[in-house]
Motif scaffolding. Structure first.
Motif, PDB file in Angstrom:
ATOM      1  N   VAL A 633       0.828  -0.758   0.484  1.00  0.00           N
ATOM      2  CA  VAL A 633      -0.083   0.051  -0.350  1.00  0.00           C
ATOM      3  C   VAL A 633       1.140   0.970  -0.083  1.00  0.00           C
ATOM      4  CG1 VAL A 633      -1.554   1.553   1.020  1.00  0.00           C
ATOM      5  CG2 VAL A 633      -1.634  -1.259   1.172  1.00  0.00           C
ATOM      6  N   ARG A 634       1.036   1.458  -0.902  1.00  0.00           N
ATOM      7  CA  ARG A 634       1.800   3.277  -1.471  1.00  0.00           C
ATOM      8  C   ARG A 634       1.113   4.569  -0.784  1.00  0.00           C
ATOM      9  NH1 ARG A 634       4.880   3.080  -6.711  1.00  0.00           N
ATOM     10  NH2 ARG A 634       6.498   5.166  -4.657  1.00  0.00           N
ATOM     11  N   HIS A 635       1.878   5.340  -0.223  1.00  0.00           N
ATOM     12  CA  HIS A 635       0.860   6.918   0.372  1.00  0.00           C
ATOM     13  C   HIS A 635       1.234   7.514  -0.924  1.00  0.00           C
ATOM     14  CE1 HIS A 635       5.380   7.716   0.863  1.00  0.00           C
ATOM     15  NE2 HIS A 635       5.903   6.688   1.487  1.00  0.00           N
ATOM     16  N   GLY A 636       0.911   8.461  -0.078  1.00  0.00           N
ATOM     17  CA  GLY A 636       1.443   9.507  -1.207  1.00  0.00           C
ATOM     18  C   GLY A 636       2.155  10.761  -0.621  1.00  0.00           C
ATOM     19  N   GLY A 637       2.631  10.835   0.055  1.00  0.00           N
ATOM     20  CA  GLY A 637       3.983  11.688   0.662  1.00  0.00           C
ATOM     21  C   GLY A 637       5.094  11.675  -0.143  1.00  0.00           C
ATOM     22  N   PRO A 638       5.989  12.887   0.520  1.00  0.00           N
ATOM     23  CA  PRO A 638       6.668  13.123  -0.770  1.00  0.00           C
ATOM     24  C   PRO A 638       7.883  11.403  -0.457  1.00  0.00           C
ATOM     25  CG  PRO A 638       7.642  14.042   1.165  1.00  0.00           C
ATOM     26  CD  PRO A 638       6.148  13.649   1.994  1.00  0.00           C
ATOM     27  N   ASP A 639       8.986  11.489  -1.350  1.00  0.00           N
ATOM     28  CA  ASP A 639       9.436  10.523  -2.050  1.00  0.00           C
ATOM     29  C   ASP A 639      10.921  10.168  -0.746  1.00  0.00           C
ATOM     30  OD1 ASP A 639       8.757   9.352  -3.431  1.00  0.00           O
ATOM     31  OD2 ASP A 639       9.288  10.292  -5.837  1.00  0.00           O
ATOM     32  N   ALA A 640      11.436  11.881  -0.627  1.00  0.00           N
ATOM     33  CA  ALA A 640      12.807  12.108   0.389  1.00  0.00           C
ATOM     34  C   ALA A 640      12.311  13.582   0.958  1.00  0.00           C
ATOM     35  CB  ALA A 640      13.606  12.177  -0.094  1.00  0.00           C
ATOM     36  N   VAL A 641      12.533  13.035   1.596  1.00  0.00           N
ATOM     37  CA  VAL A 641      12.560  14.163   2.972  1.00  0.00           C
ATOM     38  C   VAL A 641      14.110  15.226   3.646  1.00  0.00           C
ATOM     39  CG1 VAL A 641      11.275  15.805   5.083  1.00  0.00           C
ATOM     40  CG2 VAL A 641      10.240  14.514   3.543  1.00  0.00           C
ATOM     41  N   ALA A 660      -3.782   5.510   0.187  1.00  0.00           N
ATOM     42  CA  ALA A 660      -5.091   5.347  -0.757  1.00  0.00           C
ATOM     43  C   ALA A 660      -5.733   4.194  -0.584  1.00  0.00           C
ATOM     44  CB  ALA A 660      -4.299   3.878  -2.215  1.00  0.00           C
ATOM     45  N   ALA A 661      -5.997   3.938   0.893  1.00  0.00           N
ATOM     46  CA  ALA A 661      -7.101   3.320   1.649  1.00  0.00           C
ATOM     47  C   ALA A 661      -6.810   4.025   3.132  1.00  0.00           C
ATOM     48  CB  ALA A 661      -6.211   1.808   1.981  1.00  0.00           C
ATOM     49  N   ASP A 662      -8.609   4.146   3.548  1.00  0.00           N
ATOM     50  CA  ASP A 662      -8.542   4.477   4.805  1.00  0.00           C
ATOM     51  C   ASP A 662      -8.672   4.363   6.164  1.00  0.00           C
ATOM     52  OD1 ASP A 662     -10.721   2.529   5.244  1.00  0.00           O
ATOM     53  OD2 ASP A 662     -11.891   4.293   4.338  1.00  0.00           O
ATOM     54  N   ALA A 663      -8.514   4.759   7.505  1.00  0.00           N
ATOM     55  CA  ALA A 663      -7.509   3.946   8.545  1.00  0.00           C
ATOM     56  C   ALA A 663      -8.105   2.711   8.732  1.00  0.00           C
ATOM     57  CB  ALA A 663      -8.366   5.080   9.717  1.00  0.00           C
ATOM     58  N   GLY A 664      -9.551   2.556   8.861  1.00  0.00           N
ATOM     59  CA  GLY A 664     -10.443   1.131   9.113  1.00  0.00           C
ATOM     60  C   GLY A 664      -9.443   0.069   7.721  1.00  0.00           C
ATOM     61  N   GLN A 665     -10.128   0.545   6.690  1.00  0.00           N
ATOM     62  CA  GLN A 665      -9.256  -0.149   6.080  1.00  0.00           C
ATOM     63  C   GLN A 665      -8.040  -0.817   6.015  1.00  0.00           C
ATOM     64  OE1 GLN A 665     -10.244   1.997   2.515  1.00  0.00           O
ATOM     65  NE2 GLN A 665     -11.559   0.677   1.789  1.00  0.00           N
ATOM     66  N   ALA A 731      18.305  13.597   5.730  1.00  0.00           N
ATOM     67  CA  ALA A 731      17.387  12.705   5.207  1.00  0.00           C
ATOM     68  C   ALA A 731      16.446  11.348   5.144  1.00  0.00           C
ATOM     69  CB  ALA A 731      17.882  12.914   3.651  1.00  0.00           C
ATOM     70  N   TYR A 732      15.273  11.882   4.504  1.00  0.00           N
ATOM     71  CA  TYR A 732      14.969   9.907   4.767  1.00  0.00           C
ATOM     72  C   TYR A 732      13.654   9.981   4.356  1.00  0.00           C
ATOM     73  CZ  TYR A 732      10.964  12.264   6.888  1.00  0.00           C
ATOM     74  OH  TYR A 732       9.790  13.195   7.336  1.00  0.00           O
ATOM     75  N   THR A 733      13.515   8.095   3.813  1.00  0.00           N
ATOM     76  CA  THR A 733      12.553   7.840   2.638  1.00  0.00           C
ATOM     77  C   THR A 733      11.638   7.054   3.605  1.00  0.00           C
ATOM     78  OG1 THR A 733      13.672   8.702   0.509  1.00  0.00           O
ATOM     79  CG2 THR A 733      11.682   6.722   0.587  1.00  0.00           C
ATOM     80  N   LEU A 734      10.209   7.408   3.600  1.00  0.00           N
ATOM     81  CA  LEU A 734       9.351   6.638   3.920  1.00  0.00           C
ATOM     82  C   LEU A 734       8.771   5.483   2.941  1.00  0.00           C
ATOM     83  CD1 LEU A 734       7.926   5.276   6.574  1.00  0.00           C
ATOM     84  CD2 LEU A 734       6.050   7.122   5.726  1.00  0.00           C
ATOM     85  N   GLY A 735       8.723   3.846   3.269  1.00  0.00           N
ATOM     86  CA  GLY A 735       8.299   3.160   2.091  1.00  0.00           C
ATOM     87  C   GLY A 735       6.579   3.086   2.089  1.00  0.00           C
ATOM     88  N   PRO A 736       5.968   1.956   1.648  1.00  0.00           N
ATOM     89  CA  PRO A 736       5.450   1.496   1.156  1.00  0.00           C
ATOM     90  C   PRO A 736       5.173   0.445   2.417  1.00  0.00           C
ATOM     91  CG  PRO A 736       6.174   0.674  -0.388  1.00  0.00           C
ATOM     92  CD  PRO A 736       7.097   1.475   0.689  1.00  0.00           C
ATOM     93  N   LEU A 737       3.306   0.833   2.674  1.00  0.00           N
ATOM     94  CA  LEU A 737       3.448  -0.725   3.788  1.00  0.00           C
ATOM     95  C   LEU A 737       3.755  -1.735   3.096  1.00  0.00           C
ATOM     96  CD1 LEU A 737       2.123  -1.636   6.700  1.00  0.00           C
ATOM     97  CD2 LEU A 737      -0.508  -1.198   5.096  1.00  0.00           C
ATOM     98  N   LEU A 738       3.774  -2.909   3.257  1.00  0.00           N
ATOM     99  CA  LEU A 738       3.962  -3.932   3.254  1.00  0.00           C
ATOM    100  C   LEU A 738       3.458  -5.137   4.119  1.00  0.00           C
ATOM    101  CD1 LEU A 738       7.570  -4.189   2.180  1.00  0.00           C
ATOM    102  CD2 LEU A 738       5.705  -3.255   0.819  1.00  0.00           C
ATOM    103  N   CYS A 739       2.749  -6.180   4.093  1.00  0.00           N
ATOM    104  CA  CYS A 739       1.970  -6.768   5.194  1.00  0.00           C
ATOM    105  C   CYS A 739       2.269  -8.270   4.551  1.00  0.00           C
ATOM    106  CB  CYS A 739       0.642  -6.560   5.100  1.00  0.00           C
ATOM    107  SG  CYS A 739       0.444  -4.787   5.875  1.00  0.00           S
ATOM    108  N   HIS A 740       2.822  -8.906   5.481  1.00  0.00           N
ATOM    109  CA  HIS A 740       2.553 -10.795   4.755  1.00  0.00           C
ATOM    110  C   HIS A 740       3.147 -11.360   6.177  1.00  0.00           C
ATOM    111  CE1 HIS A 740       6.701 -12.672   4.468  1.00  0.00           C
ATOM    112  NE2 HIS A 740       6.464 -11.938   4.259  1.00  0.00           N
TER     113      HIS A 740
END
Length: 1286
Positions: A633-641, A660-665, A731-740
């Motif tokens: 699940v990708r976020h819409g934030g900046p690639d790097a700060v 791309a999903a709400d908090a409940g999802q 500088a930092y980069t936050l990756g997407p949410l990965l689940c498994h």
């Protein structure tokens, strides 16, 4: 602390308003006294009586005087028994008996009530149940408690069915108590203005309660406003009650957008409806009858910051806001309370707080209008026309939900024609038929099937006819002719023997309500019709409008749009992501795991984490690896700060991340996964000396944090705070949410120069620093529901769970496999209701249930048995519209629900899985992935403590083995299956990803067969070992290629004994194969002129040798068989070469020329027996057996083009000089490497995670995933690399 106290106070106030309602204030708590037994006989009346001793006065319960009860003259559905209670009473129960000592009793009946003996309303037991159960004999008493009770003066009992061997016979009793009522009447031009006590503090809540009876469909019930345009207004609009809240004038700043809440429907029926409005700060509760809307406004509330005046019935004061319609209320208000104050009583006593404007009175006039309900398409009302007049003139009002139906038909006298007035597509149409002329048509109105009352006026005379619908007039000129009105007009349908042209239409008769009928200039008295003194009728309900809104409440789920007709409703599910009669069933899988085991490759998919639950579907990227299905699940934030240092302690950056999903999802997805993680990649630069000045190079370090505590994922905000080093940069980069996978614990990380605060959703702000304990205990990850299973070993064993609550909608889905012929999968019982799914026969699965309408069954039959020890998928659904059952991909079977039947499934016992409450017909086999209304049951946890049931179930490969392609082998896991691609030329989760390489001119790849390799015990299978003493009598060869060069050597296999196999493209592009299986003989050479295969297109070749027989297949279609003469045994295979061959001693001239030229282009999926040379080179595992010379570059697919590709890079945050984005650049989508053995060492600290004891520094080999395959990161060590020579 004050905020906490305020929150507690708000909760207490809400509880108070929910448990106290002034509407019913004054009524005694015990309200079940008999009301009819003490009434005089004159209070009882009826439609007719069989004799004077069978009159209505003898219908009291348990009385034996007279004939022992009421019996009408004729037993039919138009009879009724009526009681006048003398005044409005609260009625809480009824009871019935048959006629004493007779065979006369009623088995079912309708109950109707009214305030004034006109305009009756039916009491509805449930959402769609009107009938009451009656008696089964003459003397037993059947009680029925009314939930909810109602207030009325008059009651009517209408028999629907009776003892077929007797007549209608009834004795009755009504229970209840006195009802307090304070009433005020508004005539549509009047109002009450109530001035509140001017207290210095504004109230912390407002509670308004009342009942209303509307004579018209529009009007303002109450209004209150403030100085800046903020106001609250309760208004009746087209029979619906609308509550407007506006926090301020549009020209002034406002923290809250206007709110409009709408409840109720058909509220202009001239019956009482209750209203309760509760305002507490920004919380609003709005209740109409039994339907409540809870609303939480955003921002600071100014709803209660209003003037000290509130008006009822209209807005009487000039100069106020004109934002709403100014039509005042016409009707009655009852028990009107404002914050506990009886406003009506103040008005009656002419208190100074009340200003009455216009004609306000304190009694509610009873309506004299008599509506008529046309119950079916066969209903009709025949009335005498204005015979002998030279015109036709009819007026009436109607309301309906149907788009089509006949309203009026009449024949003119002397054969001069006929006319028909009908609805079609919601429009009113009039057709006039005259001899010798074409029909004349007129259309007026639109959208007339909206349930509202519409006025119709129709007239025809001499040279014109016109129709007026509400304010829409349509006129049609006619040929001047005498129009002689007929004798009879038919409203609705017609008599069965009618021959008029207007009665033979497929539209059917009108269903709905009519009132205020006039023919000519004479109003029709419907009571005379009811008494049989005027006209005739069939299937009517006179003195009542039985219209009901079947979309209130709406049974359409997930935003489905409800539409209705007179008899039923339907749901439009378009665009909701759901399907079914009520938009209940999700169109999408619940997880990437489910997508994977449908054979779907990696890609973008919608998933619905809670199935048919309230959460909607959302888009994720499913990355299918060999072992897992990753949800990304990708976020819409900046690639790097990036941030540079500043004075200590100053916050420098607070970045929020939306998904791309709400908090409940997101929460549902995280909870369903066994492991989730999110990576934070960091680069921190500090000065080498604290006193260094600008221009001095910084010392850089890089680290990656793996955040894996599910309770705190995903990250929604990161705050960076400087730690006191001005000459620093981060500088930092936050990756997407990965689940498994499985769950880990999370703590904190702190660099020397920067402190990070990470804010997960729903849990507020939390500061994470080293040495700060979060107090989080280890919790094992949840099992993936897709593989959660149990094995039932005895017929008497079962699992039990709490009762299933699926009152209005129940869906059950699961997998099963068995070898027995029958057994119950699940059963849940109520007092009379039940639900059950079972294997009734080897080829039959049955879904049965009862909600009070009698048992219902839906069965799916299969042409092949279900007890084949394969997994089969079952999905059953029951809702208010009906039931459905589907097994695997067999056609879905459906069973509609009975019209106006019971709709609630009421279960109160335990839910049995794999058995029944009687321990009979138990199931033997496995049940997996059981979900009820989208909620997965943990079968394994319950099975661990249940005798005769074991957690888990083996044998998944028997069903899912077909997913492993291209020679891949299915391997059982504890949860599910995996495809072993070790002996396949492909890789990927299903061994379906081709391994391709681009060979530049002069390059080659040599695969060396190992000398010591254990021989397979099965000598009849394809060769599984290669040794210089091993003799091959068969081999399977596959390859795909793309080239434009000739001659080309596609494949060359050499032997220690100078035997060889070569596959080449000749100068003309034809495919040639040469086998030399005896060094003392010339090779067998075969040319296959399928086509010119050096055309730049992808070609697939398969060669299968069985001793001397060689079968060649191109593109799985063109086949050719040849016979070898040089021998049948291939001895001591040495090596396999792709591309240029440096030494081809002993080969024929054509092979040598091709070997010298080599191969330029793309090769893929190369396999010789179980040897896969491309895979050995590009996906190494263990000791290398491959040597590469020249330029050989991996490609994604040969069909994708000739440009060299690159290995798939896994999703790991990276900084390209400090910035960048993850995932393959060409696709823009994240991938996770299927090979989890790679490791990376970045910076000087490695990867950090937190265990129970505190910090734990992971070695690079322990990392959960690689961050090494990004081109911008260096210093990476790969293991088991092939020996590549360039």
């Amino acid at each position: 602390m004050a905020s906490v106290a305020w929150a507690v106070l708000k909760v207490l106030l809400l509880l108070l308003t929910q448990t106290w309602s002034p509407v019913g204030a004054g009524n005694p708590p015990d309200c079940d006294a008999p009301l009819a037994s003490a009434l005089p006989r004159s209070s009882f009346s009826s439609s007719s009586e069989l004799s004077s001793s069978h009159g209505p006065g003898f219908s009291r319960l348990n009385r034996r005087d007279g004939a022992g009860g009421w019996t009408p003259l004729v037993s039919n559905k138009y009879q009724w028994l009526q009681i006048d209670l003398g005044e409005r009473m609260e009625v809480t129960a009824v009871a019935t008996q048959g006629g004493y000592g007779s065979s006369d009793w009623v088995t079912s009946y309708l109950l109707m009530f009214s305030d004034g003996g006109r305009n009756w309303k039916q009491y509805r037991r449930e959402e769609s149940i009107w009938g009451f159960p009656g008696n089964t004999n003459a003397d037993s008493v059947v009680h029925y408690r009314l939930q909810p009770p109602f207030e009325a003066r008059f009651l009517r009992f209408l028999p629907l069915a009776w003892n077929p061997r007797g007549r209608i016979g009834m004795r009755i009793e009504v229970y209840g108590c006195a009802y307090k009522s304070e009433v005020v009447y508004f005539d549509g031009q009047s109002a009450l203005l109530y001035t509140l006590d001017k207290k210095p503090l504004k109230p912390i809540r407002d509670v308004i309660s009342l009942k209303f009876k509307a004579m018209q469909s529009n009007g303002i019930l109450l209004h209150r406003e403030g100085q800046h345009g903020n106001h609250i207004t309760l208004e009746l609009i087209k029979g619906k009650l609308v509550f407007f809240l506006n926090s301020g004038n549009a020209k002034l700043p406002s923290t809250i957008a206007p709110v409009t809440l709408t409840l109720g429907s058909l509220l202009d029926d001239q019956h009482w409806h209750s209203v309760l409005i509760e305002l507490l700060d920004t919380q609003v509760n709005f209740t109409v009858d039994k339907h409540t809307h809870h609303f939480q406004a955003k921002g600071d509330s100014s709803y209660l910051d209003l003037n000290f005046e509130i008006s009822f019935g209209g807005i009487p004061t000039p100069g106020r806001s004109r934002a709403f319609t100014r039509k005042s209320f016409h009707g009655c208000l009852e028990n009107l309370y404002y914050n506990g104050v009886d406003v009506t009583e103040l008005a009656k006593k002419h208190k100074p707080q009340i200003l009455m404007m216009g004609n306000v009175s304190f009694s509610c006039p009873q309506p004299q209008t008599v509506p008529v309900t046309f119950l079916s398409s066969r209903s009709y009302l025949a009335l005498p026309g204005n015979s002998g007049e030279d015109k036709v003139s009819v007026t009436f009002q109607f309301r309906t939900w149907n788009r089509a139906g006949h309203l009026l038909f009449g024949e003119l006298r002397r054969g001069s024609g006929s006319f028909v007035l009908f609805l079609k597509d919601g429009k009113l149409k009039l057709s006039l038929f005259q001899p010798g002329q074409s029909p004349r048509n007129v259309t007026a109105g639109a959208g007339l099937n909206d349930g509202q009352w519409h006025s119709v006026s129709f007239s025809a005379k001499w040279s014109h006819m016109n129709v007026v619908v509400d304010d829409d007039t349509a006129v049609q000129p006619l040929v001047a002719v005498l129009i002689d009105s007929g004798d009879t007009y038919y409203f609705g349908g017609c008599l069965d023997n009618s021959s008029g042209s207007g009665c033979k239409s497929p539209l059917g008769g009108f269903q709905g309500c009519l009132r205020l009928i006039t023919i000519g200039d004479k109003a029709v008295d419907h009571i005379l019709v009811q008494q049989g003194a005027l006209g005739s009728f069939r299937d009517l309900q006179i003195d009542s409008c039985g219209i009901t809104d079947r979309c209130l409440p709406s049974y359409c789920e997930h935003g489905g749009e409800c539409s209705q007709s007179w008899d039923t409703f339907s749901c439009d599910c378009l665009g909701t992501g759901y399907t079914g009669e009520t938009c209940h069933s999700s169109l999408y899988e619940q997880s990437c795991e489910a997508h994977k085991h449908r054979g779907n490759p990696s890609g973008l998919y919608y998933i619905d984490a809670d199935g048919s639950g309230p959460l909607g579907p959302f888009l994720v990227y499913c990355n299918m690896t060999a072992d897992d299905a990753w949800t990304v699940v990708r976020h819409g934030g900046p690639d790097a700060v990036t941030l540079r240092g500043a004075p200590s302690g100053h916050p420098r950056s607070a970045v929020s991340f939306a998904y791309a999903a709400d908090a409940g999802q997101l929460r549902a997805s995280v909870n369903l996964a066994e492991r989730c993680e999110q990576r934070l990649a960091l680069r921190c630069g500090t000065a080498r000396r604290p006193d260094s000045r600008d221009g001095t190079p910084l010392s850089w370090t890089s680290d990656t944090i793996v955040l894996s505590q599910k309770e705190h994922l995903p990250v929604t905000q990161i705050v960076m705070t400087d730690a006191g080093r001005p000459r620093s940069e981060a500088a930092y980069t936050l990756g997407p949410l990965l689940c498994h996978g499985d769950t880990r614990l999370l703590k904190v990380w702190r660099r020397e120069s920067v402190i990070f605060e990470i804010f997960p959703p729903l849990f507020g702000r939390r500061r994470w620093e080293d040495g700060l304990s979060l107090g989080v205990q280890h919790k094992p990850g949840q099992d993936e529901s897709f593989w959660n299973s149990a094995s039932f070993n005895t017929e008497t064993s079962y699992l039990h769970f709490p009762a299933f609550h699926g009152e209005l909608t129940a869906d059950v889905c699961f997998f099963f496999k068995t070898t027995v012929s029958s057994g119950v999968f699940m059963e849940n019982l109520g007092i009379t209701d039940f639900i059950r799914i079972e294997l009734r026969a080897p080829t039959e699965v049955t879904f049965s249930f009862d909600v009070g309408n009698g048992p219902c069954e839906v069965t799916v039959q299969s042409p092949t048995p279900f007890n084949d020890n394969q997994w089969h998928h079952v999905r059953a659904e029951r809702n208010v519209k009906g039931a459905s059952l589907q097994v695997d991909q067999l056609p879905q079977k459906m069973q509609p629900a009975p019209a106006d039947g019971h709709v609630r499934l009421q279960l109160n016992s335990q839910l049995f899985i794999g058995g029944t409450a009687t321990r009979q017909r138990g199931f033997l086999g496995c049940i997996r992935s059981l979900q009820l209304n989208g909620v997965a049951l943990d079968l394994e946890e319950r099975a661990t403590v249940t005798p005769g049931v074991e957690p888990g179930c083996a044998g998944h490969c028997s069903t899912y083995g077909h997913l492993c392609r291209n020679g891949g082998r299915c391997r059982e896991k504890r949860r599910g299956v995996t495809c072993d691609c070790a002996f396949s030329a492909y890789d990927g989760p299903f061994c379906s990803n081709e391994i391709s390489a681009y060979f530049a001119t002069g390059s080659s790849m040599t695969y060396h067969f190992q000398e010591h390799y254990t021989l397979s015990e099965n000598s009849s299978s394809l060769v599984s070992s290669l040794h210089r003493d091993v003799t091959l009598t068969r081999e399977m060869i596959t390859l795909s290629f793309r080239t434009t060069r000739t001659p080309s050597l596609l494949l060359y296999v050499s032997s220690f004994y100078e035997e060889y196999l070569s596959v080449i493209l000749a100068n003309n592009g034809s495919l040639q194969i040469r086998y030399k299986l005896d060094r003392h003989q010339n090779p067998d050479a075969f040319t296959f002129d399928f086509k010119n295969m050096a055309d730049g297109q992808l070609h697939q070749v398969k060669i299968n040798r069985e001793e001397a027989v060689v079968m060649v297949e191109v593109h799985q279609s063109a086949k050719k068989q040849v016979i070898l003469s040089s021998g049948t045994e291939f001895n001591a295979v040495k090596s396999l070469i792709l591309g240029k061959v440096l030494e081809a001693a002993g080969a024929d001239p054509d092979t040598r020329r091709a070997a010298t030229s080599g191969f330029t282009g793309c090769l893929s999926a190369v396999r010789f027996g179980r040897a896969a040379p491309l895979k050995a080179a590009l996906r190494p595992s263990g000791t290398s057996r491959v040597t590469v010379r020249g330029h050989v570059a991996p490609m994604a697919r040969c069909a994708a083009g000739a440009a060299s590709g690159s290995p798939a890079r896994e999703l790991a945050p990276r900084l390209a000089g400090g910035a960048g984005r993850s995932g393959p650049a060409d696709e823009g989508e994240p991938l996770v490497n299927a090979d989890r053995r790679d490791s990376a060492v970045i910076g000087d600290t490695g990867f950090l995670r937190i265990g129970r004891a505190g910090f734990e520094l992971l070695a690079s080999s322990d990392l959960p995933a690689s961050a090494s395959q990004s081109a911008e990161i260096t210093g990476v060590s790969h293991h088991a690399r092939p020996s590549l020579i360039f």
